[in-house]
Enzyme design. Structure first.
Site, PDB file in Angstrom:
ATOM      1  N   HIS A 129      31.842  51.549  12.986  1.00  0.00           N
ATOM      2  CA  HIS A 129      32.258  50.150  13.164  1.00  0.00           C
ATOM      3  C   HIS A 129      33.820  50.159  13.133  1.00  0.00           C
ATOM      4  CE1 HIS A 129      28.098  49.124  13.300  1.00  0.00           C
ATOM      5  NE2 HIS A 129      28.557  47.884  13.643  1.00  0.00           N
ATOM      6  N   HIS A 185      21.845  64.328  50.757  1.00  0.00           N
ATOM      7  CA  HIS A 185      22.438  63.410  49.781  1.00  0.00           C
ATOM      8  C   HIS A 185      23.945  63.390  49.929  1.00  0.00           C
ATOM      9  CE1 HIS A 185      23.638  60.944  46.254  1.00  0.00           C
ATOM     10  NE2 HIS A 185      24.616  61.929  46.104  1.00  0.00           N
ATOM     11  N   GLU A 236      26.938  44.868  26.072  1.00  0.00           N
ATOM     12  CA  GLU A 236      28.576  44.902  26.305  1.00  0.00           C
ATOM     13  C   GLU A 236      28.952  45.392  27.715  1.00  0.00           C
ATOM     14  OE1 GLU A 236      26.986  46.599  23.899  1.00  0.00           O
ATOM     15  OE2 GLU A 236      27.410  45.718  22.073  1.00  0.00           O
ATOM     16  N   PRO A 276      30.753  54.172  40.556  1.00  0.00           N
ATOM     17  CA  PRO A 276      30.151  54.489  39.109  1.00  0.00           C
ATOM     18  C   PRO A 276      29.015  53.675  38.967  1.00  0.00           C
ATOM     19  CG  PRO A 276      32.473  53.833  38.765  1.00  0.00           C
ATOM     20  CD  PRO A 276      32.298  53.669  40.493  1.00  0.00           C
TER      21      PRO A 276
END
Lengths: 657, 657
Positions: free
Chosen positions: A468, A261, A406, A120
């Site tokens: 939120h 690739h 975050e 990732p």
């Protein structure tokens, strides 16, 4: 020993040959990056990196992170060639096949020499930031004699395009992590084609803007690579080395193109590459003299390790250092005893406040805790009184001001946990678990003990409104394998969940905590949360209803039960702070808690209902399956039907029907 | 008309007064940002922004995005003061209360003048990039006469620390979006304290590295602000204006501190601020002459709009432009007829390939489709043959090479959809929905028609291994309200799901598509997917089992049914391409499809089982609740029990028990 450059070239070609062969055999994989970075990686391992193949977990080794994890054959080649036990050549022959540790992307839980799971994009770099943070912190605690290593990263254009890289390098620059060194595979190719298709950025200028030193080299000129890596190693700043490379270098017809690739070169191109490289050995065979050169490299690290072990044995802090690196918690039951003091009075506090109270107990007793928040310290209640800030001026501090980052924070925590010696926890609003979700997933996949303190866990946060207010977050986190999602209902459960999180060395935990105050409903000292769910209050009349609630809804379930019992309907109240732990209980326990076909089971949780049918199918799922709204919490709970008066009639309808 | 600066100051103070009063009345909210940026915003609206309060949806208005959405009182004040119908002063009095459109964060679905929902930091900026892309694309299609506007953004330090901002500004720089203008509220304060706690970046240098122009001004000097905004407006590059401000400006004792960020000032400080500002009007009252100055501002925009409407009426493309801006699909049934041709032969292709085939049909017929991929064009199969690249040199192109920027892509697509006139879709691997999850959530919350083409949707992707294999992603996306998650099983269902996605003007869609080839199981032309789930094949013997499968597991369910039927166990096969649409069906339909207590229901999906108990409690949930592994797909399906031989005995056990 320094190998001259005429000997490095065939060593690098060994990486190219293994990479071509393995990808071809698997008919799957990415040859371009290992071939392009073979020369740089060879110089790194031959002349710079501190490692000992005989001791892949030696604490003072340099860390090597292949952030561009799709180029996994690069690290498999390096580990095999330098003489690590794993992977074997047989493992490499079985690249990407069932059971081989040589997975498509490098997995830390399959090969000890793989520091972290990558693939990732961007997260390897961000984990490396965490490793470099852990190194400086432990260095500040234990000194140069025990902790003195660097973190080296290979990153591609993808890693540097992903947003997380901005967070990572900003953090590294601010913290002046001078032992972090990033080798950028500057090959100007992405999957879709030339990088100019999608980016026009001056990457080194951006790194300089974040306080990094930047260098460059010709990634196929051994002398130039060696110069650049030496300069990087000597710099006291976090350093980027732009390595100008040709993707798939060595494949004469395909190199320099995105065709190389992520697909096998094909037999014809492999033959052409072998001819061009002068490589005549059979597939998966490494000529003896080349292998001998590779195998010679570990000697320097072995000597360094021996000297380090002597220092460790002589160091008065050696045992404490080893305890922390082993991940063992401090001995003794001081913590439990201290928590026990809370059983006496009512502490009707928000669970985020309860968590802060826990941290004020835990932080002095578990000094390896390194806390932080993504700029919500006062809201997440993550800072213990004893914690000083971790800053460039004071790496001994154990509280990190991560900034509004975050994803970077979560990945850095993964890196810290994998480095070892610290137990990281960090806070943000639960809703922003969305921003770092894949890093939470990687905590779980990598079996990393990271504690996510995620506050403001429902519409109970009130006025901030639907952007939120978590609706689906708690349930969606429960879907991630090997992640314990805790939603404690009061101060006692919060303490229990903190203990369970710390006692899970191979799994991350989420603590979903309320903004609003909650009644203390437990006054006993038994560790009930370890069961995942337990009967908080038994029916007084014959049991007809089982109410299953979590977190802030447990106090509501008790009110509902009061009303049902007043109508003669016996109702158990079950608190389920951790669905995952409940799933692990035996059939008998589960059956006892849940009851049989004779009871109506009702789940009460201020979030998605999908998933609750596991326990309450045929009964009722009280939840919220739409977005929230902006209003004071009490108005929202009323609006969404989270009052005893609204719930009881719904249950009565089921009981009588 | 240009108001001189002596008249701008009281206008800005009106924003400050409303912001203080509303936050105080709500006892909740963020006064610091509106007070700090009041002067900049006043100049923007008074002298620069093109807007008409009487027509908030006028297509050629400038877009104004408050990326720092917590400062919502800034935009509510601006919209009210300039004379938009919404919000009223009563709405502002009820800031953050149930039913008021003045929610804690600005919501596009509550107030027409709010261009997009902001609050999740960084995303407003990234949506603005999408708006600016849509503007240039439509300009290239329809000319300066119909499309000629700018996008103005107010962003705070949080927006510029979040990783997504890196993706957004890289995209904007590469695409040379010269009509995008970002006003940075450079107040050097975050929630945790001074920005130096967590960042040391030279932000303008970073923007320049990405091809932006950077300017600066004193954010409290009207002349300097006016100069900087004029220069920004004149620049042909995307432009950052660093506005040096004091957070909470006007609150004499709290300004410049993080104390003023997110809490009411308190009666005492408000009184002090009123004295300092010379503001004597009662709370929520605006002196008539100040309000008159504000209300005068819309005249210029009204005149511009009138001229624009005359041009629209005279433009030969006017009707087509209006159709696209209204979000109506082209008339006619060409699309359905073309798809019908696929019913004849067997196309045993991957659903990602089926999706490409759909796009090749759709793109010529629905020219407002703007596709793209986060650097996985060939893997996501997202590019239709007719699509030329959308580049700085050719904004008429309709295919975007987003680069390795999943979150930035998703947010840009939200911005494009909200701008109107285009229908964006974009691809990445399903696993990387984790990277852009909160933007997908914002598509849903904002009721934006965005189509996410998420391929490689299970362990069926094979060798790339657990980092790339979705396990929990499909179910976790189903948890997001107002999002349709489609997992089609073959070429026909893929076409149906594409049609359903396009026909959902107020909801985003996810298409979860296979990497691997799948058998064509449908040969009829009825739009069955619209039901969400339907009986693909009815039991021939008496129905004892209902198999419910999605996507690649539907062909497996058919094999399972074959074996069960061969043993005399009548088995329906239900395909459930969209759980959300099935939930909307009436009770009778659902009961017919699912069967009653006399059948064993079995779900088959190569992902999380949690959630499937909604339909199959008491039956079986065939799924995967652990991370995947790296191996060829067929080996993985066997390993995880996804073969008829493995599944049939499990069902037999249930049927006989």
């Amino acid at each position: 020993m320094t190998l001259d450059h005429t000997r490095l070239a065939p060593m690098a070609n060994a990486i190219r040959a293994l990479s071509m062969d393995a990808v071809q055999a698997a008919n799957s994989g990415h040859p371009g990056m290992p071939m392009g970075m073979a020369d740089v990686a060879t110089v790194l391992f031959a002349q710079v990196l501190k490692f000992d193949p005989a001791a892949p977990k030696w604490p003072d080794r340099d860390r090597f992170v292949l952030s561009a994890g799709h180029g996994s054959m690069l690290i498999y080649s390096l580990l095999h060639l330098t003489g690590y036990d794993s992977p074997t050549i047989e493992d490499i022959r079985n690249f990407r096949q069932m059971g081989s540790p040589c997975a498509g992307h490098p997995e830390n839980f399959l090969i000890p020499g793989v520091e972290c799971t990558t693939g990732p994009l961007g997260q390897g770099l961000a984990m490396a930031v965490g490793m470099a943070m852990a190194e400086r912190h432990l260095n500040a605690m234990f000194g140069d004699g025990l902790v003195d290593h660097k973190t080296w990263v290979i990153a591609g254009d993808g890693c540097l395009m992903e947003g997380i890289n901005h967070e990572a390098l900003g953090l590294a620059g601010t913290l002046k992590l001078g032992r972090l060194k990033v080798l950028w595979d500057d090959n100007r190719i992405t999957i879709d084609g030339d990088t100019s298709l999608s980016t026009s950025e001056d990457i080194p200028a951006r790194f300089r803007a974040a306080g990094w030193e930047t260098l460059s080299c010709d990634g196929h000129d051994f002398a130039d690579i060696a110069r650049a890596l030496a300069e990087a190693a000597a710099s006291d700043k976090p350093t980027l080395v732009a390595c100008r490379t040709v993707i798939g270098k060595g494949a004469p017809n395909k190199q320099g193109s995105h065709d190389v690739h992520g697909a096998p070169l094909g037999a014809e191109e492999i033959a052409a590459a072998r001819a061009a490289l002068g490589w005549t050995a059979a597939p998966f065979e490494i000529p003896a003299e080349i292998l001998a050169d590779w195998r010679s490299l570990g000697a320097k690290g072995a000597a360094a390790r021996a000297a380090w072990e002597a220092r460790l044995a002589a160091d008065s802090q050696g045992a404490e250092f080893s305890r922390r690196m082993a991940g063992d918690l401090p001995a003794g039951d001081d913590v439990a005893r201290t928590f026990a003091g809370w059983l006496d009075g009512d502490q009707n506090v928000a669970t985020r406040k309860a968590s802060e109270n826990c941290l004020n107990v835990l932080a002095p007793l578990v000094p390896e805790l390194v806390g932080g928040s993504a700029d919500l310290t006062g809201s997440n209640n993550t800072k213990a009184k004893v914690q000083a800030p971790f800053t460039a001026a004071d790496y001994a501090g154990s509280y990190v001001y991560y900034g509004i980052r975050e994803f970077g924070m979560a990945a850095a925590m993964n890196g810290m946990a994998l480095h070892g010696g610290v137990i990281p926890y960090g806070g943000t609003f639960l809703i922003f678990s969305d921003y770092c979700r894949n890093a939470i997933r990687l905590s779980a996949l990598q079996q990393a003990r990271v504690v996510y303190v995620l506050t403001h866990d429902s519409i109970g946060l009130g006025e901030d409104g639907p952007t939120h207010q978590p609706i689906e977050q708690v349930m969606s986190l429960r879907l991630i394998p090997n992640l314990n999602v805790f939603r404690p209902c009061d101060v006692i459960e919060t303490a229990e969940c903190w203990m369970l999180a710390l006692q899970s060395p191979d799994a991350p935990s989420v603590l979903a905590l309320s903004r609003q105050n909650l009644a203390q409903v437990r006054h006993d000292g038994e560790m009930l949360s370890a069961r995942g769910a337990y009967r908080l209050r038994a029916a007084s009349a014959a049991r007809k209803v089982v109410l299953i609630a979590t977190g802030s809804e447990v106090q509501l379930a008790l009110q509902v039960a009061d009303q049902l019992e007043a109508s003669g309907i016996g109702s158990d109240v079950v608190s389920m702070p951790c669905m995952e732990l409940f799933e692990q209980q035996d059939h008998g326990y589960k059956a006892d808690i849940l009851g049989g076909a004779d009871v109506v089971r009702v789940s009460i949780e201020a979030g998605s209902t999908l998933g609750w049918e596991r326990y309450t199918a045929g009964g009722l799922q009280i939840g919220i399956d739409r977005f929230g709204a902006s209003a004071p919490a009490k108005d929202l709970f009323a609006r969404f039907g989270f009052t005893a008066d609204a719930i009881v009639p719904r249950i009565m309808g089921k009981v009588s029907s």
